[in-house]
Design a protein around this motif. Structure first.
Motif, PDB file in Angstrom:
ATOM      1  N   ARG A 166      -3.298   3.286  -2.003  1.00 21.68           N
ATOM      2  CA  ARG A 166      -2.868   3.517  -0.615  1.00 21.68           C
ATOM      3  C   ARG A 166      -3.144   4.950  -0.186  1.00 21.68           C
ATOM      4  NH1 ARG A 166       1.903   0.779  -2.216  1.00 21.68           N
ATOM      5  NH2 ARG A 166       3.062   2.736  -2.072  1.00 21.68           N
ATOM      6  N   LEU A 203      -7.735  -5.715  -0.170  1.00 20.73           N
ATOM      7  CA  LEU A 203      -6.811  -4.655   0.192  1.00 20.73           C
ATOM      8  C   LEU A 203      -7.528  -3.502   0.893  1.00 20.73           C
ATOM      9  CD1 LEU A 203      -3.836  -3.770  -0.056  1.00 20.73           C
ATOM     10  CD2 LEU A 203      -4.434  -2.644  -2.188  1.00 20.73           C
ATOM     11  N   HIS A 249      -5.237  -3.103   4.190  1.00 20.14           N
ATOM     12  CA  HIS A 249      -4.342  -1.941   4.225  1.00 20.14           C
ATOM     13  C   HIS A 249      -4.182  -1.428   5.646  1.00 20.14           C
ATOM     14  CE1 HIS A 249      -2.503   1.869   3.080  1.00 20.14           C
ATOM     15  NE2 HIS A 249      -3.408   2.481   3.804  1.00 20.14           N
ATOM     16  N   THR A 271      -1.734  -8.021   1.734  1.00 19.81           N
ATOM     17  CA  THR A 271      -0.522  -7.208   1.864  1.00 19.81           C
ATOM     18  C   THR A 271       0.701  -8.062   2.128  1.00 19.81           C
ATOM     19  OG1 THR A 271      -0.846  -6.869   4.255  1.00 19.81           O
ATOM     20  CG2 THR A 271      -1.883  -5.292   2.757  1.00 19.81           C
ATOM     21  N   TYR A 308       0.354  -8.631  -2.561  1.00 21.78           N
ATOM     22  CA  TYR A 308       0.980  -7.323  -2.746  1.00 21.78           C
ATOM     23  C   TYR A 308       2.106  -7.108  -1.741  1.00 21.78           C
ATOM     24  CZ  TYR A 308      -3.420  -6.783  -5.243  1.00 21.78           C
ATOM     25  OH  TYR A 308      -4.470  -6.971  -6.091  1.00 21.78           O
ATOM     26  N   TYR A 362       3.991  -3.498   0.071  1.00 22.26           N
ATOM     27  CA  TYR A 362       3.844  -3.193   1.497  1.00 22.26           C
ATOM     28  C   TYR A 362       5.044  -3.622   2.334  1.00 22.26           C
ATOM     29  CZ  TYR A 362      -1.008  -1.717   1.035  1.00 22.26           C
ATOM     30  OH  TYR A 362      -2.138  -1.025   0.710  1.00 22.26           O
TER      31      TYR A 362
END
Length: 1278
Positions: free
Chosen positions: A609, A633, A637, A672, A676, A680
């Motif tokens: 990130r 990602l 992101h 996200t 993941y 996030y």
């Protein structure tokens, strides 16, 4: 003599060289000779495989066969020649060291508890009188004088040698008085004394210097961790380990001086927070400090990158402050300070005190920067201080030229903080600050200007280096910080923007300020964005430092989200050594001593990130590729930022293979939110983009490549099959800038490395280009006998029908429908069959114009399908579109859509009589469905039956509408005949309902109180170990408890060899030492919607009882006749699955979840009573209007008192502590059975039950509903 560890047996060695064994009442058991004649039970067996003379002797040759037996010398001159006895920790064996009558030297004999000879040691020349059996039972330690060195040797139980280490003294310099193991078998203390120069003639006036050394073993290497040197004036008289505290030592010196030292394990590493910090880790080993920069290399002990050769044994190590975090200062045992500075380059030459190890050297280039000795400084005190070995402890480097250390005051009761300034050749003590108690630990890892000082009683103070003051440590709540237990490891950091103190006790309790976060934590470390913990359950937990402090307990319980990346399994007994700042590397040490590097997923995602936020796409790509992070990602992101910087992305990720890897990994999902989500914490949002994510990214990359390098535009991944058209459009060779030609066949071959050939074949077939299909098929493993006839069959078809057949084969049914619809009327019947088979009615209607015969047939077909799915209202609309009026009327009749029904009766031209008949049937159906208002309208307007309409409204408790219709049609006679009777019946039923609700409410409330008292009493009995284990899952929990206990025990003896901490005191001072569902029965039913009845408990079913004019629950709109009709408890399997854990709740007394069922039943009663407010209000208005004021008042008082009771009872039902997780209380006084029972008791209140909304908070009540009537209530306005 020596007592057994359990104090049941006493062994005495007599002057007659015998051993006498006695009981604790001093009754003799047996007497044997100290020198057994047999070889013992564990003696080696000779199986007669040849004599020594016939064996191979290697390089020694045949002469070794004739070698005579070695002659052993007698015991040393300073040996007291007395026998020594030492017991094993379990009391099953003891060893005796005595002078052998055959050799004159010492020999070990191992005896069993019943005094039978087990084994004897091999003869060892120079063996001394010291003797100590390791409590864990593996080794016996002795000292051994050799001609060239002085060793501590180890023997196994069978008498064989097993390892040794050499003492750091010249030969014949010292003699070993004692060797002593601590109770945890992890530290061996060696007590030595300087020998008199004239060993033959001992002088009484000679006062020797005493040494006490502490040795630990790790990875088969013995480390000298501490060396205490006592001058002749403080000669050591006795040394003993504490029998209860594993790391506490008691020393008695001459002059009646008593010292107490307490050590604990701590890892010594640098505390820098920037990328310049090398994450250096050190370990003291006598005159050496082993140094390894973990950022550059991970070297397992006992090796290291390089070593610092010290002029005296080291005792403490500290690292520099911010800006100098790689510099090292070492406190020596002779009270001097050696400071080492890190050089700028790895090639810079270092001084002779720095020896390169695993980092290179001996002809290889050095791979890391080394330190150089800046100077060795002595301390200059302004006033006299108390001195003893290690009297200066807790050395901390707080500024470039300032050090902080701790000592004792003259009364030996309080600690003193000294601040020393670094000068040219000495450290000058500038100030001293007396502390109200003894200092246990302190830390200044966060901010060098503030030091957190922890006292032995757990009090934490704030030491300000600017003005040299000591203040209480105030938390954000305003309270002074007081730890409930002294923490051997401590750190200071920011969590959730709050400055907190982290502490870890030797009993694995981890604290953030005064709040206990974990009770099974073995080690912790502070990263840039995370707090990392290892636990006894063999997991590593990464907790974000952005989390609020009050939320930490729920995050550290190990119950992670299914996609949570913050928890991972680690090897049993792993401890954190260090975490590299501004990196993803976490170094763990295993119990056996070797190191292991892991990259926790939470740290990797955090680093990715950061890279993406700074548009460092190459670093992000390489990290994601290395650690197998989904390439989506990169875009998900921040989609907008990625598209805005697409050219920067392409320029950084310039390798064609890397771009292709990124493109082939693209998917439509947002990782996200799915993969993941824990990192996030985003929620799903509707996509506002018209185009798909894959197409958008490919378009952006194509556009960026257009402006940079056209030759990279060969591979694009898009959802459109036409994207794979390179071989078809460019069959000839393509010339690149470098003059290299690439054919279409080579391009396709490269494409097959990235895409599955079968998938590529389907996409090529979907492009309807048979040349392209053949090219791809030739590269696959498909049989030509299969695909060539299939392709030839397709070639012979008409174009639209061929495309339909291909799309149907590829299961692209919507595109196939488009092609079959264009084939004309000849294929329309096949089209209908296709639509009906794949349920494509809506798509098919869009392909034909309204009003055409094809459209009407499809609409009729769609209507039939909707009728099968019980969607009669939608089916009626489809029949209207198909102009099938009769079918539409049937559909609307089935769903009681009376408005559409009478539209169609007009459309069909029905007579008034037929329309009235339809209206009566419809009204009765509506009335049976409790839809009294609509039924009354149909009776009045279409059936023209006013009387039935009025009766219907009265039955539905629509009092005001019934009065309006009576006066409109001049039928007020219904007031006396029907209305008033219904009012009285409805009033009676409401009173009965409220009374029943109240009785059940009070009964359940009382029972809930009893259940809670029983649970609390049972918990206390479990803690006392007085309750037998009778849980239904007792076998399971027994296994779990045993595993947990084994885990706890194995981890209890796992320690880090890098660093430890010592408490030295005449009264105590800390010093760092580097180192089934059950059946459901419902007795109270919830308030159901209008027209539904109350459920009562029956055998397997719930029956509904509706007395005249009112159901049992008090709904005045239920049927006026009494009926009994059974209905199932749960209507569908889906409903039963959605109920989930509530199916296990039972009101049966003594059931496992009885408290949950009681709270649920009380919540249903509250909800049901709250929903009666409107009905009671309407009923009271009607009663008052017809002069039944007393009845209205009684109903008003009944409901009002019930609501008041509910308001007062809610705090007693939903307690605050019920919102907290119940954890078993463990402690040193708990037995294993009590712990297992506590775990089982805790498991009975499952976390899912505790988190059910019904149990967490009371149901919402509508306070804004004004149900009270001023003309009835006499207590004032409401």
């Amino acid at each position: 003599m020596a007592w057994s560890p359990d104090l049941e047996v006493l062994v005495l060695a007599t002057g007659d060289e015998t051993l006498i064994m006695m009981t604790r009442e001093f009754d003799p058991i047996t007497e044997v000779s100290q020198h057994p004649q047999d070889t013992g039970e564990a003696a080696l067996v000779d199986v007669g495989w040849g004599k020594k003379e016939t064996q191979f002797h290697g390089s020694e040759g045949k002469a070794a066969a004739q070698e005579k037996a070695k002659a052993y010398s007698s015991a040393t001159s300073w040996d007291d020649r007395r026998p020594r006895i030492s017991w094993r920790g379990d009391g099953q064996f003891f060893v005796v060291s005595s002078i052998s009558p055959h050799t004159g030297g010492r020999q070990l004999h191992v005896w069993t508890r019943d005094c039978s000879h087990h084994s004897s040691s091999e003869p060892v020349d120079g063996l001394e009188q010291t003797l100590a059996w390791r409590p864990s039972g593996s080794l016996v330690a002795c000292s051994h004088m050799r001609p060239n060195k002085h060793d501590v040797v180890f023997f196994e139980k069978n008498g064989l040698r097993h390892g040794e280490f050499t003492l750091p003294f010249p030969v014949n310099k010292v003699k070993v008085r004692e060797v002593l193991w601590n109770m945890e078998s992890t530290v061996l203390a060696v007590w030595c004394e300087e020998m008199c120069p004239d060993r033959l003639n001992q002088h009484p006036e000679h006062l020797p210097v005493s040494y006490v050394q502490l040795w630990t073993v790790n990875n088969y290497h013995w480390y000298l961790k501490q060396s205490l040197q006592f001058p002749a004036a403080q000669r050591v008289l006795d040394v003993q380990w504490d029998p209860e505290h594993g790391y506490r030592m008691h020393i008695v010196c001459s002059g009646a001086q008593y010292l107490q030292y307490t050590w604990s394990w701590v890892t010594c590493h640098s505390f820098g927070k920037s990328a310049d910090d090398l994450a250096t880790v050190t370990a003291i080993d006598g005159h050496k400090v082993l140094v390894t920069p973990m950022r550059q290399m991970v070297v397992p002990p006992p090796l290291s990158a390089f070593q610092l050769e010290l002029p005296a044994p080291g005792s403490q190590v500290t690292f520099g402050p911010t800006g100098l975090s790689n510099d090292i200062a070492v406190m020596l045992s002779d009270e001097r300070l050696a400071v080492y500075h890190l050089q700028e380059e790895a090639k810079d030459a270092s001084d002779a005190s720095v020896k390169v190890g695993a980092a290179g050297g001996t002809g290889f280039s050095v791979q890391c920067r080394r330190h150089s000795l800046q100077g060795v400084y002595s301390f200059d005190y302004a006033s006299e201080i108390v001195t003893f070995p290690l009297h200066m402890h807790h050395l901390t480097w707080i500024s470039p030229d300032c050090f902080l250390f701790c000592g004792l005051d003259t009364g030996n009761t309080h600690s003193v903080l000294y601040r020393a300034q670094l000068a040219t050749d000495k450290l000058t003590v500038r100030s001293s600050l007396h502390v109200e108690n003894l200092v246990h630990r302190y830390s200044c890892q966060y901010g060098d200007s503030v030091v957190a000082v922890q006292l032995c009683d757990g009090t934490v103070l704030r030491y300000l280096t600017d003005d040299d003051s000591l203040l209480p440590w105030n938390m954000e709540s305003g309270q002074d910080l007081q730890l409930s237990h002294a923490c051997n490891q401590m750190s200071v950091c920011l969590i959730g923007g709050e400055e907190v103190v982290l502490g870890l006790t030797d009993r694995y309790r981890f604290y953030v300020n005064d709040k206990e976060i974990a009770s099974n934590c073995t080690s912790f470390a502070v990263h840039d964005e995370f707090l990392l913990l290892t636990t006894l359950s063999h997991t590593c937990r990464c907790i974000s430092r952005h989390t609020r402090v009050r939320d930490l307990p729920s995050l550290s319980d190990g119950k992670a989200h299914p996609f949570d990346e913050s928890v991972r399994r680690v090897e049993r007994g792993s401890r954190i050594v260090t975490v590299v700042p501004e990196d993803t590397k976490l170094v763990l040490q295993m119990p056996r001593g070797n190191l292991e590097v892991i990259h926790p997923r939470a740290l990797v995602l955090s680093a990715v990130r950061k890279y993406l936020d700074r548009q460092q796409y190459k670093d992000a790509f390489l990290a994601m590729r290395k650690h197998r992070i989904n390439m989506n990602l990169m875009y998900d992101h921040d989609p907008q930022m990625f598209c805005d910087h697409i050219q920067l992305f392409v320029s950084q990720v310039e390798a064609v293979n890397h771009l292709n890897l990124f493109l082939t990994d693209l998917q439509e999902e947002d990782v996200t939110i799915t993969m993941y989500t824990a990192a996030y914490n985003r929620h799903s949002q509707p996509d506002s983009q018209v185009t798909s994510k894959v197409d958008r990214v490919c378009d952006c990359v194509r556009e960026a490549l257009t402006h940079m390098d056209r030759d990279k535009r060969d591979l694009m991944k898009e959802d459109d099959p036409d994207a794979i058209t390179l071989p078809r459009h460019r069959p000839d060779c393509e010339t690149r800038k470098e003059g290299v030609t690439v054919t279409a066949e080579e391009t396709l071959k490269y494409l097959l490395f990235l895409v599955d050939v079968n998938e590529l074949y389907d996409v090529a077939l979907g492009s309807y280009d048979f040349d392209l299909v053949l090219m791809v098929a030739e590269k696959s493993q498909k049989d030509p006998k299969e695909y060539i006839p299939f392709l030839n069959k397709l070639r012979r078809m008409e174009d639209n029908y061929r495309r339909f057949a291909i799309d149907q084969h590829l299961r692209r049914f919507r595109k196939a429908l488009q092609h079959i619809a264009g084939c004309g009327d000849d294929k329309f019947q096949e089209c209908l069959t296709f639509v009906e088979e794949h349920k494509l009615y809506g798509d098919a209607l869009k392909l034909f114009a309204p009003g055409t015969s094809q459209f009407k047939q499809l609409a009729t077909l769609y209507g039939n399908y909707l009728c099968e799915k019980n969607r009669s209202d939608e089916a009626g609309v489809m029949y209207i579109k198909a102009e099938e009026w009769e079918l539409a009327l049937e559909a609307f009749t089935a769903c009681n859509n009376w408005r559409q029904m009478f539209c169609l009766t007009v459309k069909l031209g029905y007579s008034s009589e037929k329309e009235a008949e339809i209206a009566r049937q419809c009204a009765r159906q509506l009335q049976s469905m409790k839809n009294f208002n609509d039924a009354a309208v149909v009776f009045e307007r279409y059936a023209e039956d006013v009387e039935e309409a009025i009766v219907c409204l009265i039955e539905g408790a629509l009092w005001e509408e019934a009065l309006r219709m009576m006066h409109q049609h001049r039928r007020t006679d219904f007031i006396e005949t029907n209305l008033k009777t219904a009012l009285l019946e409805c009033h009676e039923q409401h009173l009965e309902t409220l009374e029943e609700y109240r009785d059940n409410f009070e009964k359940h409330k009382k029972r809930l109180s009893v259940v809670r008292e029983q649970r609390e009493k049972q918990k206390l009995e479990i803690l006392d170990g007085d309750v037998p284990c009778n849980n239904m899952d007792s076998d399971l929990f027994s296994d779990t408890s045993s595993a947990t206990g084994a885990s706890l025990q194995s981890s209890h003896y796992s320690y880090n060899s890098q660093r430890s901490t010592v408490i030295s005191r005449r009264t105590g001072v800390n010093i760092e030492m580097p180192s089934d569902t059950v059946d459901v029965t419902i007795s109270v039913s919830a308030r159901r919607p209008t027209g539904q009845s109350l459920r009562e408990e029956t055998h397997g079913t719930v029956s509904e009882r509706r007395p005249t004019g009112q159901s049992l629950r008090g709904d005045p709109r239920d049927s006026l006749c009494s009926t009994y009709e059974p209905i199932p408890l749960f209507k569908t399997l889906l409903q039963e699955q959605e109920e989930g854990d509530k199916l296990r709740w039972s009101l049966k007394e003594g059931s496992q979840y009885e408290d949950c069922a009681l709270i649920d039943a009380l919540a249903k009663i509250i909800t049901a009573v709250d929903s009666l407010k409107e009905e009671v209000n309407s009923l009271m208005r009607a009663l008052v209007q017809f002069h039944y004021d007393a009845l209205a008042l009684s109903l008003h008082q009944q409901l009002d008192s019930f609501l008041t009771l509910i308001d007062k009872s809610i705090p007693c039902i939903w307690l605050e502590e019920s919102l907290q997780d119940a954890h078993p209380i463990l402690g040193p006084n708990m037995t294993s059975n009590a712990i297992a029972q506590a775990m089982q008791q805790n498991s009975s209140s499952n976390t899912r039950e505790q988190k059910d909304p019904v149990l967490m908070a009371p149901p919402k009540r509508r306070k804004d509903v004004r149900w009270r009537l001023h003309m009835v209530h006499t207590g004032g306005d409401h």
